[in-house]
Design a protein around this motif. Structure first.
Motif, PDB file in Angstrom:
ATOM      1  N   GLU A  41      17.566  16.963 -30.349  1.00 56.25           N
ATOM      2  CA  GLU A  41      17.782  15.405 -29.142  1.00 56.25           C
ATOM      3  C   GLU A  41      17.108  14.257 -29.262  1.00 56.25           C
ATOM      4  O   GLU A  41      16.104  14.351 -30.232  1.00 56.25           O
ATOM      5  N   LEU A  42      17.970  13.080 -29.717  1.00 56.96           N
ATOM      6  CA  LEU A  42      17.753  11.459 -30.189  1.00 56.96           C
ATOM      7  C   LEU A  42      17.256  11.549 -28.672  1.00 56.96           C
ATOM      8  O   LEU A  42      18.328  10.745 -27.764  1.00 56.96           O
ATOM      9  N   LEU A  43      15.857  11.120 -28.291  1.00 53.27           N
ATOM     10  CA  LEU A  43      15.824   9.861 -27.008  1.00 53.27           C
ATOM     11  C   LEU A  43      15.774   8.829 -27.330  1.00 53.27           C
ATOM     12  O   LEU A  43      15.752   7.874 -28.135  1.00 53.27           O
ATOM     13  N   PRO A  44      15.652   7.811 -26.125  1.00 46.74           N
ATOM     14  CA  PRO A  44      16.160   6.171 -25.774  1.00 46.74           C
ATOM     15  C   PRO A  44      15.096   5.466 -27.082  1.00 46.74           C
ATOM     16  O   PRO A  44      15.260   4.762 -26.810  1.00 46.74           O
ATOM     17  N   ASP A  45      13.983   6.277 -26.871  1.00 49.16           N
ATOM     18  CA  ASP A  45      12.473   5.576 -27.218  1.00 49.16           C
ATOM     19  C   ASP A  45      13.128   5.990 -29.043  1.00 49.16           C
ATOM     20  O   ASP A  45      11.970   5.528 -29.466  1.00 49.16           O
ATOM     21  N   GLY A  46      13.806   6.719 -29.232  1.00 43.81           N
ATOM     22  CA  GLY A  46      13.173   7.117 -30.328  1.00 43.81           C
ATOM     23  C   GLY A  46      12.636   8.275 -31.255  1.00 43.81           C
ATOM     24  O   GLY A  46      13.160   8.955 -32.211  1.00 43.81           O
ATOM     25  N   ARG A  47      12.214   9.056 -29.677  1.00 41.45           N
ATOM     26  CA  ARG A  47      11.310  10.104 -30.774  1.00 41.45           C
ATOM     27  C   ARG A  47      12.627  10.777 -30.574  1.00 41.45           C
ATOM     28  O   ARG A  47      13.769  11.173 -30.158  1.00 41.45           O
ATOM     29  N   VAL A  48      12.394  12.262 -31.454  1.00 42.95           N
ATOM     30  CA  VAL A  48      13.415  13.096 -32.044  1.00 42.95           C
ATOM     31  C   VAL A  48      12.259  14.529 -31.417  1.00 42.95           C
ATOM     32  O   VAL A  48      11.363  14.952 -31.494  1.00 42.95           O
ATOM     33  N   ILE A  49      13.758  15.188 -30.780  1.00 43.37           N
ATOM     34  CA  ILE A  49      13.023  17.319 -30.560  1.00 43.37           C
ATOM     35  C   ILE A  49      13.829  17.494 -31.173  1.00 43.37           C
ATOM     36  O   ILE A  49      14.785  17.244 -31.667  1.00 43.37           O
ATOM     37  N   ALA A  50      13.221  18.412 -32.340  1.00 39.81           N
ATOM     38  CA  ALA A  50      13.632  19.114 -32.545  1.00 39.81           C
ATOM     39  C   ALA A  50      15.082  20.363 -32.206  1.00 39.81           C
ATOM     40  O   ALA A  50      14.688  20.255 -31.137  1.00 39.81           O
ATOM     41  N   PRO A  51      15.937  20.580 -32.700  1.00 39.58           N
ATOM     42  CA  PRO A  51      16.223  22.171 -32.616  1.00 39.58           C
ATOM     43  C   PRO A  51      15.433  22.765 -31.231  1.00 39.58           C
ATOM     44  O   PRO A  51      15.067  23.672 -32.380  1.00 39.58           O
ATOM     45  N   HIS A  52      16.229  24.081 -30.410  1.00 42.92           N
ATOM     46  CA  HIS A  52      15.128  24.501 -30.012  1.00 42.92           C
ATOM     47  C   HIS A  52      16.058  25.915 -29.859  1.00 42.92           C
ATOM     48  O   HIS A  52      16.541  26.503 -28.612  1.00 42.92           O
ATOM     49  N   ARG A  53      17.280  26.106 -30.281  1.00 37.35           N
ATOM     50  CA  ARG A  53      18.335  27.876 -30.414  1.00 37.35           C
ATOM     51  C   ARG A  53      17.818  28.468 -30.152  1.00 37.35           C
ATOM     52  O   ARG A  53      17.053  28.767 -31.099  1.00 37.35           O
ATOM     53  N   PRO A  54      17.479  29.166 -29.080  1.00 35.40           N
ATOM     54  CA  PRO A  54      16.581  30.830 -29.096  1.00 35.40           C
ATOM     55  C   PRO A  54      17.474  31.894 -30.228  1.00 35.40           C
ATOM     56  O   PRO A  54      18.766  31.382 -30.438  1.00 35.40           O
ATOM     57  N   LEU A  55      16.370  32.160 -31.602  1.00 37.87           N
ATOM     58  CA  LEU A  55      16.903  33.442 -32.068  1.00 37.87           C
ATOM     59  C   LEU A  55      17.430  34.217 -31.379  1.00 37.87           C
ATOM     60  O   LEU A  55      16.485  34.982 -31.035  1.00 37.87           O
ATOM     61  N   ASP A  56      18.639  34.588 -31.326  1.00 37.21           N
ATOM     62  CA  ASP A  56      19.125  36.261 -31.349  1.00 37.21           C
ATOM     63  C   ASP A  56      18.851  36.930 -31.900  1.00 37.21           C
ATOM     64  O   ASP A  56      20.171  37.125 -33.025  1.00 37.21           O
ATOM     65  N   SER A  57      18.344  38.506 -32.610  1.00 38.94           N
ATOM     66  CA  SER A  57      18.393  38.986 -33.615  1.00 38.94           C
ATOM     67  C   SER A  57      19.529  38.927 -34.204  1.00 38.94           C
ATOM     68  O   SER A  57      20.092  39.258 -34.960  1.00 38.94           O
ATOM     69  N   GLY A  58      20.024  39.886 -32.541  1.00 43.56           N
ATOM     70  CA  GLY A  58      21.875  40.438 -32.558  1.00 43.56           C
ATOM     71  C   GLY A  58      22.532  39.552 -33.171  1.00 43.56           C
ATOM     72  O   GLY A  58      23.665  39.758 -33.584  1.00 43.56           O
ATOM     73  N   SER A  59      22.303  38.523 -33.417  1.00 43.58           N
ATOM     74  CA  SER A  59      23.810  37.027 -33.628  1.00 43.58           C
ATOM     75  C   SER A  59      23.225  37.109 -35.375  1.00 43.58           C
ATOM     76  O   SER A  59      23.998  36.542 -36.087  1.00 43.58           O
ATOM     77  N   VAL A  60      21.872  37.468 -35.874  1.00 40.69           N
ATOM     78  CA  VAL A  60      21.691  37.172 -37.147  1.00 40.69           C
ATOM     79  C   VAL A  60      22.729  37.889 -38.278  1.00 40.69           C
ATOM     80  O   VAL A  60      22.665  38.907 -38.252  1.00 40.69           O
ATOM     81  N   VAL A  61      23.433  37.458 -39.434  1.00 43.45           N
ATOM     82  CA  VAL A  61      24.400  37.941 -40.692  1.00 43.45           C
ATOM     83  C   VAL A  61      23.678  37.315 -41.371  1.00 43.45           C
ATOM     84  O   VAL A  61      23.217  36.465 -41.677  1.00 43.45           O
ATOM     85  N   THR A  62      23.326  38.374 -42.546  1.00 40.07           N
ATOM     86  CA  THR A  62      22.576  38.181 -43.584  1.00 40.07           C
ATOM     87  C   THR A  62      23.703  38.940 -44.088  1.00 40.07           C
ATOM     88  O   THR A  62      25.178  39.316 -44.294  1.00 40.07           O
TER      89      THR A  62
END
Length: 68
Positions: free
Chosen positions: A45-66
């Motif tokens: 996310e990019l907030l109106p004041d310019g602050r950046v919120i890093a991606p925070h998608r949960p990592l589900d080990s069931g959907s990780v592909v190698t």
């Protein structure tokens, strides 16, 4: 900024992602929320004041592909 009743969460609120969509551009990977937050497809996310919120998608080990 928000004209909704009840008003949308502010950009500083922990539930800021619950605000209504103002513009949605899935082909570009972003949406503008009523509270002025730019929300990106990767959950960053990019907030109106310019602050950046890093991606925070949960990592589900069931959907990780190698790669083989």
């Amino acid at each position: 900024m928000c004209q909704h009743q009840p008003t949308c969460p502010s950009a500083d609120s922990a539930d800021r992602e619950a605000a209504h969509l103002v513009a949605h551009h899935p082909e570009q990977g972003w949406s503008l929320l009523c509270n002025g937050v730019l929300h990106f497809e990767d959950t960053g996310e990019l907030l109106p004041d310019g602050r950046v919120i890093a991606p925070h998608r949960p990592l589900d080990s069931g959907s990780v592909v190698t790669a083989a």
